[in-house]
Design an enzyme around this catalytic site. Structure first.
Site, PDB file in Angstrom:
ATOM      1  CG  ASP A  29      -1.993   1.052   1.152  1.00 18.30           C
ATOM      2  OD1 ASP A  29      -2.014   1.823   0.172  1.00 18.30           O
ATOM      3  OD2 ASP A  29      -2.817   1.112   2.084  1.00 18.30           O
ATOM      4  CG  HIS A  30       3.179   4.310  -3.010  1.00 16.50           C
ATOM      5  ND1 HIS A  30       2.938   5.535  -3.611  1.00 16.50           N
ATOM      6  CD2 HIS A  30       4.505   4.279  -2.752  1.00 16.50           C
ATOM      7  CE1 HIS A  30       4.066   6.205  -3.728  1.00 16.50           C
ATOM      8  NE2 HIS A  30       5.042   5.474  -3.215  1.00 16.50           N
ATOM      9  CB  SER A  31      -2.461   4.997   0.478  1.00  8.86           C
ATOM     10  OG  SER A  31      -2.514   4.144   1.603  1.00  8.86           O
TER      11      SER A  31
END
Length: 354
Positions: free
Chosen positions: A297-299
């Site tokens: 998850d790059h959020s």
């Protein structure tokens, strides 16, 4: 004769003063929206959908909704909102596109001195929106001619927040960006826009804050009157955004989701009055709600466990980003907090807290 249906449709699409705004999933103006693009492993079984499905939230909804289609479609909220940028009459608009991992069409050899920041400023002479996101190589520059989603951003989760602001608020936004020092790879600020927003123009030309203080927090009021708090720090701030400032400024513990695969990750921090805890597993509630690890998850977002603060931004927690500009956009909107607070399935406790 104009049909009643056409008149009703026109009324729904009408924006007071003609101000440019974020557009929701149906194409109607909205005050703000958040998109959570799901990791590829968490998407529907159809291979064509993997890495392109998303959840959507705006102020009119009670919680997350499935996206109307795929994130690479021009018919969803994101594609609709950015369509004005790529139209032939875009000369009537002002815009800044910035990204520390810019589009392949605008690649720069070294942007490490710039802020770890990604976003879009788009406005006309009545108003516009600020879209802060976590997506590398997005959006394509104006010369590409059309909205599209980069293939490189399909595998991991991503977040995007779009907020509609009146014309005058872009003075404050320009000043915040001067702290962040974003890498601007495409822009247009002509005529009245250059005159009214000298800080935006300076940012577009690569200038930034060069004296203390090295951080700035301002209240931004949306077109519908909602209050957002923008936090921006310069590289010379020299500390983590979350444990070095944000938790104390908001007066709350924070659970922070960020990309944990970069070098020099900072551990959960309980050294001050407020705990800053690294999220390591995310889960959307409800039957079949996807669950995934922060490693896919790059959020970048954080949420207060109890104080109803939720923030969406573009910064990680690592040693390198202590010395780079960046920021986040926060609000105490019940619908926003109630959407993000249940997403935290697990977090990393501080040493000694086990």
């Amino acid at each position: 004769m104009v049909s009643l249906v056409a008149l009703l449709l026109g009324a729904l699409l009408w924006v007071p003063g003609g101000a440019l705004r974020c557009l929701g999933e149906t194409g109607n103006p909205v005050d703000w929206f958040v998109i959570y693009k799901l990791p590829a492993r968490s998407g529907p079984g159809n291979e064509a959908w993997r890495g392109l499905s998303y959840r959507y939230l705006d102020g009119s909804l009670g919680g997350w909704r499935d996206g109307v289609g795929l994130i690479n479609s021009s018919q969803g909220a994101l594609g609709r909102s950015l369509q004005p940028l790529y139209r032939a009459n875009a000369s009537q608009l002002a815009f800044l596109l910035y990204n520390d991992q810019p589009s392949e069409l605008a690649w720069a050899a070294d942007v490490s001195s710039h802020g770890h920041s990604k976003g879009i400023v788009l406005l006309d002479q009545e108003g516009g929106f600020w879209l802060v996101h976590s997506v590398p190589r997005f959006p394509p520059p104006l010369s590409s001619g059309a909205y599209n989603w980069p293939h490189s951003a399909q595998h991991n989760g991503q977040t995007l927040i779009c907020v509609s602001f009146p014309f005058t608020e872009f003075t404050k936004i320009g000043r915040q960006l001067a702290y962040i020092f974003p890498f601007v790879y495409d822009h247009r600020l002509d005529g009245i826009f250059a005159q009214k927003f000298p800080d935006l123009m300076a940012v577009a030309q690569g200038q930034h804050v060069r004296q203390e203080p090295w951080n700035s927090s301002v209240t931004l009021t949306s077109q519908a009157g909602a209050q957002f708090q923008s936090f921006a720090k310069a590289g010379k701030f020299g500390d983590d955004l979350y444990s070095g400032w944000l938790a104390e400024a908001l007066g709350t513990d924070l659970q922070v989701q960020f990309w944990p695969n970069s070098p020099g990750i900072l551990p959960s921090n309980c050294s001050g009055p407020w705990k800053v805890l690294n999220v390591n597993q995310i889960s959307f509630p409800g039957p079949g709600g996807p669950t995934f690890s922060s490693t896919e998850d790059h959020s970048k977002w954080c949420v207060a466990p109890r104080q109803q603060w939720a923030c969406v931004g573009d910064m990680n927690r690592n040693h390198g980003e202590e010395h780079r500009g960046g920021g986040t956009l926060c609000a105490q909107l019940p619908v926003l907090w109630k959407a993000f607070q249940p997403l935290v399935k697990a977090f990393k406790p501080c040493e000694g807290d086990r």
